[in-house]
Design a protein around this motif. Sequence first.
Motif, PDB file in Angstrom:
ATOM      1  N   LEU A 342       0.826  -1.203   0.000  1.00  0.00           N
ATOM      2  CA  LEU A 342       0.000   0.000   0.000  1.00  0.00           C
ATOM      3  C   LEU A 342       0.863   1.256   0.000  1.00  0.00           C
ATOM      4  O   LEU A 342       0.552   2.243  -0.691  1.00  0.00           O
ATOM      5  CB  LEU A 342      -0.938  -0.003   1.215  1.00  0.00           C
ATOM      6  CG  LEU A 342      -2.157  -0.909   1.109  1.00  0.00           C
ATOM      7  CD1 LEU A 342      -2.876  -1.000   2.456  1.00  0.00           C
ATOM      8  CD2 LEU A 342      -3.108  -0.400   0.039  1.00  0.00           C
ATOM      9  N   ASP A 343       1.941   1.237   0.756  1.00  0.00           N
ATOM     10  CA  ASP A 343       2.855   2.381   0.793  1.00  0.00           C
ATOM     11  C   ASP A 343       3.458   2.637  -0.586  1.00  0.00           C
ATOM     12  O   ASP A 343       3.575   3.784  -1.035  1.00  0.00           O
ATOM     13  CB  ASP A 343       3.962   2.123   1.820  1.00  0.00           C
ATOM     14  CG  ASP A 343       4.921   3.290   1.931  1.00  0.00           C
ATOM     15  OD1 ASP A 343       4.504   4.355   2.407  1.00  0.00           O
ATOM     16  OD2 ASP A 343       6.093   3.130   1.525  1.00  0.00           O
ATOM     17  N   GLN A 344       3.837   1.553  -1.289  1.00  0.00           N
ATOM     18  CA  GLN A 344       4.404   1.686  -2.632  1.00  0.00           C
ATOM     19  C   GLN A 344       3.363   2.187  -3.623  1.00  0.00           C
ATOM     20  O   GLN A 344       3.619   3.087  -4.436  1.00  0.00           O
ATOM     21  CB  GLN A 344       4.958   0.334  -3.089  1.00  0.00           C
ATOM     22  CG  GLN A 344       6.108  -0.198  -2.247  1.00  0.00           C
ATOM     23  CD  GLN A 344       6.350  -1.688  -2.466  1.00  0.00           C
ATOM     24  OE1 GLN A 344       5.580  -2.362  -3.164  1.00  0.00           O
ATOM     25  NE2 GLN A 344       7.401  -2.211  -1.856  1.00  0.00           N
ATOM     26  N   ALA A 345       2.185   1.596  -3.559  1.00  0.00           N
ATOM     27  CA  ALA A 345       1.136   1.934  -4.522  1.00  0.00           C
ATOM     28  C   ALA A 345       0.660   3.371  -4.367  1.00  0.00           C
ATOM     29  O   ALA A 345       0.292   4.027  -5.356  1.00  0.00           O
ATOM     30  CB  ALA A 345      -0.036   0.970  -4.372  1.00  0.00           C
ATOM     31  N   ALA A 346       0.658   3.889  -3.139  1.00  0.00           N
ATOM     32  CA  ALA A 346       0.170   5.245  -2.893  1.00  0.00           C
ATOM     33  C   ALA A 346       0.994   6.298  -3.627  1.00  0.00           C
ATOM     34  O   ALA A 346       0.487   7.384  -3.939  1.00  0.00           O
ATOM     35  CB  ALA A 346       0.170   5.526  -1.394  1.00  0.00           C
ATOM     36  N   LYS A 347       2.246   5.985  -3.924  1.00  0.00           N
ATOM     37  CA  LYS A 347       3.099   6.945  -4.625  1.00  0.00           C
ATOM     38  C   LYS A 347       2.572   7.258  -6.027  1.00  0.00           C
ATOM     39  O   LYS A 347       2.881   8.313  -6.593  1.00  0.00           O
ATOM     40  CB  LYS A 347       4.527   6.406  -4.725  1.00  0.00           C
ATOM     41  CG  LYS A 347       5.207   6.168  -3.382  1.00  0.00           C
ATOM     42  CD  LYS A 347       6.558   5.490  -3.563  1.00  0.00           C
ATOM     43  CE  LYS A 347       7.193   5.181  -2.219  1.00  0.00           C
ATOM     44  NZ  LYS A 347       8.494   4.445  -2.360  1.00  0.00           N
ATOM     45  N   ALA A 373      -3.135   0.668   9.612  1.00  0.00           N
ATOM     46  CA  ALA A 373      -1.711   0.981   9.506  1.00  0.00           C
ATOM     47  C   ALA A 373      -1.443   1.932   8.351  1.00  0.00           C
ATOM     48  O   ALA A 373      -0.626   2.864   8.469  1.00  0.00           O
ATOM     49  CB  ALA A 373      -0.906  -0.307   9.340  1.00  0.00           C
ATOM     50  N   PHE A 374      -2.127   1.715   7.239  1.00  0.00           N
ATOM     51  CA  PHE A 374      -1.944   2.600   6.079  1.00  0.00           C
ATOM     52  C   PHE A 374      -2.422   4.010   6.395  1.00  0.00           C
ATOM     53  O   PHE A 374      -1.737   4.998   6.091  1.00  0.00           O
ATOM     54  CB  PHE A 374      -2.706   2.044   4.882  1.00  0.00           C
ATOM     55  CG  PHE A 374      -2.688   2.959   3.692  1.00  0.00           C
ATOM     56  CD1 PHE A 374      -1.534   3.113   2.935  1.00  0.00           C
ATOM     57  CD2 PHE A 374      -3.824   3.683   3.343  1.00  0.00           C
ATOM     58  CE1 PHE A 374      -1.512   3.983   1.846  1.00  0.00           C
ATOM     59  CE2 PHE A 374      -3.820   4.539   2.257  1.00  0.00           C
ATOM     60  CZ  PHE A 374      -2.649   4.695   1.503  1.00  0.00           C
ATOM     61  N   GLU A 375      -3.565   4.132   7.013  1.00  0.00           N
ATOM     62  CA  GLU A 375      -4.108   5.453   7.329  1.00  0.00           C
ATOM     63  C   GLU A 375      -3.207   6.208   8.308  1.00  0.00           C
ATOM     64  O   GLU A 375      -3.012   7.420   8.185  1.00  0.00           O
ATOM     65  CB  GLU A 375      -5.516   5.306   7.903  1.00  0.00           C
ATOM     66  CG  GLU A 375      -6.536   4.825   6.881  1.00  0.00           C
ATOM     67  CD  GLU A 375      -7.896   4.560   7.490  1.00  0.00           C
ATOM     68  OE1 GLU A 375      -8.158   5.057   8.610  1.00  0.00           O
ATOM     69  OE2 GLU A 375      -8.702   3.855   6.856  1.00  0.00           O
ATOM     70  N   ALA A 376      -2.637   5.496   9.269  1.00  0.00           N
ATOM     71  CA  ALA A 376      -1.755   6.144  10.241  1.00  0.00           C
ATOM     72  C   ALA A 376      -0.503   6.696   9.570  1.00  0.00           C
ATOM     73  O   ALA A 376       0.021   7.751   9.971  1.00  0.00           O
ATOM     74  CB  ALA A 376      -1.376   5.154  11.340  1.00  0.00           C
ATOM     75  N   ALA A 377      -0.023   5.994   8.536  1.00  0.00           N
ATOM     76  CA  ALA A 377       1.205   6.418   7.858  1.00  0.00           C
ATOM     77  C   ALA A 377       0.941   7.407   6.729  1.00  0.00           C
ATOM     78  O   ALA A 377       1.888   8.024   6.220  1.00  0.00           O
ATOM     79  CB  ALA A 377       1.927   5.187   7.310  1.00  0.00           C
ATOM     80  N   HIS A 378      -0.323   7.579   6.324  1.00  0.00           N
ATOM     81  CA  HIS A 378      -0.643   8.434   5.177  1.00  0.00           C
ATOM     82  C   HIS A 378      -1.833   9.336   5.499  1.00  0.00           C
ATOM     83  O   HIS A 378      -2.935   9.149   4.972  1.00  0.00           O
ATOM     84  CB  HIS A 378      -0.962   7.567   3.954  1.00  0.00           C
ATOM     85  CG  HIS A 378       0.205   6.779   3.456  1.00  0.00           C
ATOM     86  ND1 HIS A 378       1.089   7.259   2.517  1.00  0.00           N
ATOM     87  CD2 HIS A 378       0.638   5.534   3.793  1.00  0.00           C
ATOM     88  CE1 HIS A 378       2.015   6.344   2.283  1.00  0.00           C
ATOM     89  NE2 HIS A 378       1.772   5.292   3.046  1.00  0.00           N
TER      90      HIS A 378
END
Length: 419
Positions: A342-347, A373-378
Amino acid sequence: MTPAARLAAAASILDSIAQGRHPAEVVIKAWGQQNRYAGSKDRRAIADRVYKVLRARGRLSWIMGGREDGRALVIGSLGVLDGLSLEEIEALHTGEGYGPGPLSKHERGRLAVKDSELPGWVEAGLPEFVVEDLKQTFGDQWAAEARALMAPRAPIDLRVNTGRASVETVEGELRAAGLSPERTPWSPVGLRLTAEPPPNIQTLDAFREGRIEIQDEGSQVVCALAGARPGLTVVDYCAGGGGKTLGLAAAMQGEGRLIASDVVQKRLTNIQPRLDRAGAEADLRLIGQNGGGLEDLNGQADLVFVDAPCSGSGTLRRHPEAAWRLKPDEVERLHALQVRILDQAAKLVKPGGRLAYVTCSVLTRENEASADAFEAAHPDMRPVAVTPPWADGPMTRVRLSPGATDTDGFFLALYERAA
């Protein structure tokens, strides 16, 4: 083959399934190819026995004193599922011909055990940690969900390629072929066939000429909720076999740019014939394990669709053998992988663009926990509410479960990058 020989064959196949990672249907097919003497009725009876055992594996192992070998599970199935008497079971275990050997004293003793007070997870036919997760998610409805998740013979859903034909036209074509399609309740482009008798979809003109694809209604609904439409730049980040790639392409109606990526070249290669058959186009991209290969799309995509690697626990009614391959440490590994993907794809998501996170899992750790976890980091990715066709109102996280919708289990969380 004699009834006893069929039992021995089923036990052997169950052992092969347990010792490997191949789906049950692949192992059963391979056995049939290696044992040409088995007729079609023999193969069908053996396959039915194998699937019957797989769906009741926890219960049968419990009854047989914790044994998990094919012989013990088949013996247990004769008593628990078929209701045969000890004498009838012994008559099938004489050791003559190609049949299984005589029952041991221990096996005879286990067949006398009553299963009226089984632990909940055993009765459900699922690992204990999965049942505990279902209880937390579904509360008092957990048992009904577990039964639906392991229900035999899930229906066969078809997605009509409306770029090639209308739903009405395809429905009539299938009826003319001797089938009895019904409209799916939630997807407007879905048709449903019963699994009994199993239809050979790939021999139909409608399939060969791209008017239909085999796709569970849950997948159809998820693709629709993601919001692909004509003119957008859409990335199917984990394309896999390409089923959802085709669904996204249909929503785009041939207008815009569709990129399908995966870390395995063979999967991408297999997508192209499906695209050709459907009359659709996509840019197929091989990416590295760390997401490399799509840098030119950073900040360019209107929609990034992430059908993330997961346990597949939502599809257990189609693959019951997978239930007993599920382990807590594997779920933890998948959770970490999902968050990284998810972190990679969000870019790739442009300002105002969207990211759809999808799994075919029913487990909280792979669904809500990964989304958390994704929402907390983004914090720049705002949750977007959508209204599923069965819901009374919008929701930011959508669960599809066999018990509620008669689909495979799916999860969807949708996000929008701040403009």
